[in-house]
Design an enzyme around this catalytic site. Structure first.
Site, PDB file in Angstrom:
ATOM      1  N   HIS A  79       0.963  -1.150   0.033  1.00 47.58           N
ATOM      2  CA  HIS A  79       0.013  -0.017  -0.162  1.00 47.58           C
ATOM      3  C   HIS A  79       0.984   1.184  -0.067  1.00 47.58           C
ATOM      4  CE1 HIS A  79      -3.840   2.259   2.118  1.00 47.58           C
ATOM      5  NE2 HIS A  79      -3.034   2.915   1.262  1.00 47.58           N
TER       6      HIS A  79
ATOM      7  N   HIS B  97      -9.391   0.857  -1.000  1.00 44.77           N
ATOM      8  CA  HIS B  97      -9.633   1.528   0.549  1.00 44.77           C
ATOM      9  C   HIS B  97     -10.876   1.574   0.909  1.00 44.77           C
ATOM     10  CE1 HIS B  97      -5.887   3.233  -1.053  1.00 44.77           C
ATOM     11  NE2 HIS B  97      -5.370   3.932  -0.179  1.00 44.77           N
TER      12      HIS B  97
ATOM     13  N   GLU C 161     -10.835   3.641   6.186  1.00 40.51           N
ATOM     14  CA  GLU C 161      -9.894   4.384   6.705  1.00 40.51           C
ATOM     15  C   GLU C 161     -10.487   5.690   7.525  1.00 40.51           C
ATOM     16  OE1 GLU C 161      -7.923   6.656   3.362  1.00 40.51           O
ATOM     17  OE2 GLU C 161      -6.324   7.469   4.754  1.00 40.51           O
TER      18      GLU C 161
ATOM     19  N   ASP D  66       1.873   4.233   2.680  1.00 42.09           N
ATOM     20  CA  ASP D  66       0.735   4.835   2.024  1.00 42.09           C
ATOM     21  C   ASP D  66       1.404   6.140   1.081  1.00 42.09           C
ATOM     22  OD1 ASP D  66      -1.810   5.729   1.360  1.00 42.09           O
ATOM     23  OD2 ASP D  66      -2.426   6.493   3.323  1.00 42.09           O
ATOM     24  N   ASP D  67       1.738   7.167   1.814  1.00 36.43           N
ATOM     25  CA  ASP D  67       2.403   8.162   1.042  1.00 36.43           C
ATOM     26  C   ASP D  67       3.726   8.964   1.579  1.00 36.43           C
ATOM     27  OD1 ASP D  67       0.079   8.844  -0.893  1.00 36.43           O
ATOM     28  OD2 ASP D  67      -0.763   8.621   0.880  1.00 36.43           O
TER      29      ASP D  67
HETATM   30  N1  ADE Z   1      -4.575   8.471  -2.038  1.00 37.53           N
HETATM   31  C1  ADE Z   1      -3.428   8.602  -1.697  1.00 37.53           C
HETATM   32  N2  ADE Z   1      -3.283   8.345  -0.232  1.00 37.53           N
HETATM   33  C2  ADE Z   1      -4.721   8.277   0.212  1.00 37.53           C
HETATM   34  C3  ADE Z   1      -5.277   7.731   1.090  1.00 37.53           C
HETATM   35  N3  ADE Z   1      -4.531   7.649   2.602  1.00 37.53           N
HETATM   36  N4  ADE Z   1      -6.749   7.471   1.297  1.00 37.53           N
HETATM   37  C4  ADE Z   1      -7.192   7.620   0.138  1.00 37.53           C
HETATM   38  N5  ADE Z   1      -6.717   7.791  -1.055  1.00 37.53           N
HETATM   39  C5  ADE Z   1      -5.476   8.113  -1.011  1.00 37.53           C
HETATM   40 ZN    ZN Z   2      -3.421   4.862   0.626  1.00 37.31          ZN
END
Ligand code: ADE
Ligand code: ZN
Length: 346
Positions: free
Chosen positions: A25, A205, A208, A286-287
């Protein structure tokens, strides 16, 4: 899982860094570090609306998912040509190899970029070339998952799928990302059914920020094989029972949850409780350029906050290979390497 010799709190971070793992992810656009963002902007004759890297990093403070997504989408404006996508992915892949990631399944979307006038081929070809080089030069296996943007319509998701089809062989699956609240999985029932019919692996997703009901419909309507995040599942005991019974993996991203205020602190994160409940959880970044760390940073900070042990580490890494879309023999070979590192560690 066999019992394991205890590892001291001082040595545990080293074990976490050294252990072989898969990342399942990670949005490639979320790995774009400010330094590379400025470099790409300059190369493409564009400007970043911040004076420098430090000022941009200081702006990475978010109260929720939407605030992050607005900044993240603005960052993608510097990506203009195939080489930009290659460079972004290559930077991530090199970084992942340093964290002992042996296999990664990378999320990307085409809709953000086609919305800026690029063609989907530019995106997919650039990313795929970096994945091929990662296998050849780093021994790191990497595949691509096309995420539909759930704040857009299902018709637009169909368009994205159709545009990607000539490059079908470069993709392993499809996913669902972007603004969760108000965009339930069932909005994308038809496009997921079509992707399933085409042989794509499916993830989404869910849970969350959104409710357990979104996890139910991701499973029952979209028929996904993994849930991305899924941390809200613990609010619904019947859902936990279902996820445990079916062995549905959850790709948890602790630093993301912290930065987007899903949990007020890492000590309150429910990863430990997920494992106790028997859920097939994994740890992911994630990012990473926006949330303060790549996968090993997610492991070390979360383990320190929650007091997790070497046994949990083994379980999470083992889960990451089992939950991946590689074939069973490759997964077992990675798990053997994991066992060897744990056996030799002292
Ligand atoms: N796109 C990038 N990061 C995300 C996240 N945490 N939740 C949903 N979409 C995303
Ligand atoms: Zn994500």
């Amino acid at each position: 899982m066999k019992p394991m010799k205890p590892v001291s709190a001082e040595r545990l971070p080293e074990l976490l860094r050294r252990m072989p793992k898969a990342e399942l992810h990670m949005h490639i656009e979320g790995s774009l570090e400010p330094e590379l963002m400025f470099a790409l902007a300059q190369r493409n004759g564009l400007t970043v609306p911040y004076p420098d890297v430090a000022a941009l990093r200081r702006a990475y403070v978010f109260n929720n998912l939407q605030e992050f997504l607005d900044v993240y989408h603005a960052g993608t404006l510097v990506l203009r040509v195939e080489q930009d996508f290659y460079d972004m992915a290559w930077a991530y892949l090199q970084r992942a190899a340093l964290d002992n990631v042996l296999h990664t399944e990378i999320f990307f979307d085409t809709q953000t970029h086609t919305g800026h006038g690029l063609s989907a081929d530019v995106v997919i070809n650039g990313l795929h070339r970096a994945c091929a080089d990662a296998q050849a030069q780093l021994g790191l296996s990497a595949s691509l998952i096309l995420c539909f943007l759930r704040h857009l319509s299902e018709a637009e998701a169909f368009e994205a799928l159709e545009q990607a089809l000539p490059l079908r062989d470069k993709l392993v699956g499809v996913g669902l990302a972007s603004s969760e609240q108000g965009h339930p999985p069932e909005k994308f029932a038809k496009v997921f059914a079509r992707a399933r019919g085409l042989g794509f692996r499916l993830v989404a997703h869910a849970g969350e920020e959104g409710p357990p009901a979104y996890i139910w419909s991701a499973l029952d309507v979209l028929k996904v094989e993994r849930i991305d995040h899924g941390v809200q599942a613990l609010r619904d005991p019947a859902l936990v029972a279902r996820l445990v019974h079916d062995g549905i993996p959850l790709t948890v991203c602790p630093l993301s949850n912290l930065k987007l205020r899903v949990f007020p602190s890492l000590t309150e994160h429910n990863l430990g409780r997920m494992l106790e409940a028997g859920l097939v959880a994994t740890v992911n970044s994630d990012d990473p350029a926006y949330f303060g760390g790549y996968i090993n940073e997610n492991f070390t900070q979360t383990f320190a906050a929650l007091g997790l042990t070497a046994q949990h580490a083994y379980q999470l890494a083992h889960n990451s290979f089992a939950a991946s879309f590689i074939d069973a023999s490759a997964s077992r070979a990675f798990q053997d390497r994991l066992a060897e590192v744990f056996e030799k560690f002292d």
